[in-house]
Design an enzyme around this catalytic site. Structure first.
Site, mmCIF file in Angstrom:
data_model
loop_
_atom_site.group_PDB
_atom_site.id
_atom_site.type_symbol
_atom_site.label_atom_id
_atom_site.label_comp_id
_atom_site.label_asym_id
_atom_site.label_seq_id
_atom_site.Cartn_x
_atom_site.Cartn_y
_atom_site.Cartn_z
ATOM 1 N N LYS A 36 29.797 23.787 60.450
ATOM 2 C CA LYS A 36 29.419 22.547 59.758
ATOM 3 C C LYS A 36 29.218 22.831 58.264
ATOM 4 O O LYS A 36 29.148 24.006 57.856
ATOM 5 C CB LYS A 36 28.141 21.991 60.379
ATOM 6 C CG LYS A 36 26.960 22.949 60.280
ATOM 7 C CD LYS A 36 25.846 22.574 61.232
ATOM 8 C CE LYS A 36 24.688 23.547 61.070
ATOM 9 N NZ LYS A 36 23.661 23.359 62.102
ATOM 10 N N TYR A 242 18.929 29.995 26.135
ATOM 11 C CA TYR A 242 17.915 28.945 26.026
ATOM 12 C C TYR A 242 16.515 29.536 25.984
ATOM 13 O O TYR A 242 16.211 30.489 26.701
ATOM 14 C CB TYR A 242 18.004 27.998 27.221
ATOM 15 C CG TYR A 242 19.112 26.983 27.117
ATOM 16 C CD1 TYR A 242 19.193 26.118 26.034
ATOM 17 C CD2 TYR A 242 20.079 26.894 28.105
ATOM 18 C CE1 TYR A 242 20.221 25.175 25.945
ATOM 19 C CE2 TYR A 242 21.098 25.955 28.035
ATOM 20 C CZ TYR A 242 21.157 25.098 26.946
ATOM 21 O OH TYR A 242 22.157 24.176 26.870
ATOM 22 N N MET A 290 23.494 26.170 32.785
ATOM 23 C CA MET A 290 24.175 25.379 33.812
ATOM 24 C C MET A 290 25.525 25.984 34.193
ATOM 25 O O MET A 290 25.887 26.055 35.368
ATOM 26 C CB MET A 290 24.375 23.941 33.326
ATOM 27 C CG MET A 290 24.974 23.031 34.382
ATOM 28 S SD MET A 290 25.294 21.371 33.763
ATOM 29 C CE MET A 290 23.637 20.749 33.553
HETATM 30 C C1 LIG Z 1 23.429 24.613 62.659
HETATM 31 C C2 LIG Z 1 23.297 24.712 64.125
HETATM 32 C C3 LIG Z 1 23.522 25.931 64.772
HETATM 33 C C4 LIG Z 1 23.706 27.228 64.032
HETATM 34 O O1 LIG Z 1 22.428 27.663 63.572
HETATM 35 P P1 LIG Z 1 22.215 29.000 62.717
HETATM 36 O O2 LIG Z 1 20.745 29.062 62.524
HETATM 37 O O3 LIG Z 1 22.955 28.805 61.431
HETATM 38 O O4 LIG Z 1 22.764 30.132 63.500
HETATM 39 C C5 LIG Z 1 23.529 25.924 66.158
HETATM 40 N N1 LIG Z 1 23.284 24.785 66.860
HETATM 41 C C6 LIG Z 1 23.024 23.605 66.263
HETATM 42 C C7 LIG Z 1 22.736 22.397 67.085
HETATM 43 C C8 LIG Z 1 23.002 23.527 64.871
HETATM 44 O O5 LIG Z 1 22.713 22.369 64.275
#
Ligand SMILES: *Cc1c(COP(=O)(O)O)cnc(C)c1O
Length: 342
Positions: A36, A242, A290
């Site tokens: 994701k 800066y 930045m």
């Molecule tokens: C993001 C997620 C994972 C992976 O988690 P990590 O802590 O990055 O290993 C697994 N299961 C679900 C439902 C998640 O949302």
């Protein structure tokens, strides 16, 4: 295509090695991959294709748009946010299925007769149906591939972990699900009775080390690199950047790098961060801007405009320095990088 003056060097062997290590620690359970948020910022297709080639068969994204990026993967993709009314009307790739997490989602999906996953809330109070919903027959008639839950405190030694594990274990055989799944990265380190049939690591695939069990087994995958825009001589007594926080004690050589906090190279590195070129360490001097940062290059007389240097970006150390999680450190790496696998 234009070549960006900054790139993320992505170590394919480390990514695959991390997956293999997590797969081995998962015992008899299959090991999937959470990709994701664009593969935690690395680029989801590049990550997923490499892990698929290594043998990974279960991928997890948040949304259908993310699933669309993996439509050609040739391996199943589970959409963790389930299916909204808008998603039912939209394009849904053939290799993707939702992780249903509310009664409304179940009703919506049941009509399709297609396979799905289901999320059960066992104590996190984030997404998921309740154990009672299962007892009440809400899932009857669904073709469930994986029944899963998610640990709230996997990187901590707290009683909630065992309670969540036992709640999921109690659902074995109570639905049509072919498999049960609970552990994220840190959950894998909790031991074999947390692995069930499928584990779902994310952060540790990408080099995150949150628990002692991963030290020495999980390798860094991501290294930011930036090009030198300008090399200059700074005279004794002059200041850099800066707020003029750095004053040269003696005449010195400085390189200005094409990277800054808008790229996720955070201001906490001001005066503390380091870069590397060959075997030489180059200190960050003054404030991170930045889009720019200054490093001392007295140690590197040959470094010139147009050359590339690597920024040190150790995830546990940067997390301690910044107060941000290792997740934020990866997903905060910006869009100006070229992502380059090597
Ligand atoms: C993001 C997620 C994972 C992976 O988690 P990590 O802590 O990055 O290993 C697994 N299961 C679900 C439902 C998640 O949302």
């Amino acid at each position: 295509m234009t070549v960006s003056p900054l790139r993320l060097r992505l170590d394919a062997a480390a990514l695959v090695g991390n997956w293999r290590a997590l797969d081995a620690m998962s015992g008899a359970a299959a090991c999937g991959a959470a990709v994701k948020a664009d593969g935690y910022g690395l680029g989801a297709p590049g990550v997923a294709e490499r892990l698929r080639d290594a043998g990974c068969r279960d991928f997890f994204v948040a949304t259908w748009a993310e699933a669309g990026e993996l439509a050609g993967l040739g391996a199943p993709v589970s959409v963790l946010h389930g299916v909204r009314a808008e998603d039912m009307a939209g394009e849904r790739p053939g290799n993707a299925r939702p992780v249903l997490s509310s009664a409304a989602q179940v009703l919506r999906w049941r009509e399709t007769g297609a396979p799905c996953d289901v999320m059960i809330d066992t104590g996190m109070n984030r997404l998921g149906l309740s154990v009672q919903d299962v007892a009440d027959g809400l899932l009857d008639g669904l073709a469930i591939e994986t029944l899963m839950s998610h640990l709230a405190c996997a990187d901590e030694d707290v009683p909630l972990n065992a309670r969540q594990r036992d709640a999921l274990a109690g659902l074995k055989g109570r639905t049509s699900a072919k498999r049960l799944s609970l552990a994220n990265s840190a959950g894998i380190a909790l031991g074999p009775d947390y692995a069930f049939d499928l584990t779902r690591p994310g952060i540790s695939l990408y080099g995150g080390v949150q628990v002692a069990a991963f030290a020495g087994r999980i390798r860094q995958v991501v290294t930011p690199e930036a090009q030198i825009l300008q090399r200059r001589r700074v005279r004794a007594g002059e200041t850099i950047g800066y707020s003029a926080t750095f004053t040269a004690a003696a005449d010195m050589e400085v390189a200005i790098l094409n990277i800054g906090y808008a790229d996720g190279y955070l201001r906490c590195f001001s005066g503390i961060g380091t870069a590397h070129m060959g075997g030489m360490t180059l200190p960050v001097l003054g404030r991170v801007s930045m889009d720019l940062v200054a490093v001392g290059v007295d140690a590197a007389p040959g470094l010139a405009e147009g050359d590339w240097v690597s920024l040190d970006y150790d995830l546990p150390a940067t997390s301690a320095l910044s107060g941000l999680s290792q997740y934020e450190l990866l997903t905060g790496l910006g869009q100006r990088f070229d992502r380059v696998w090597g």
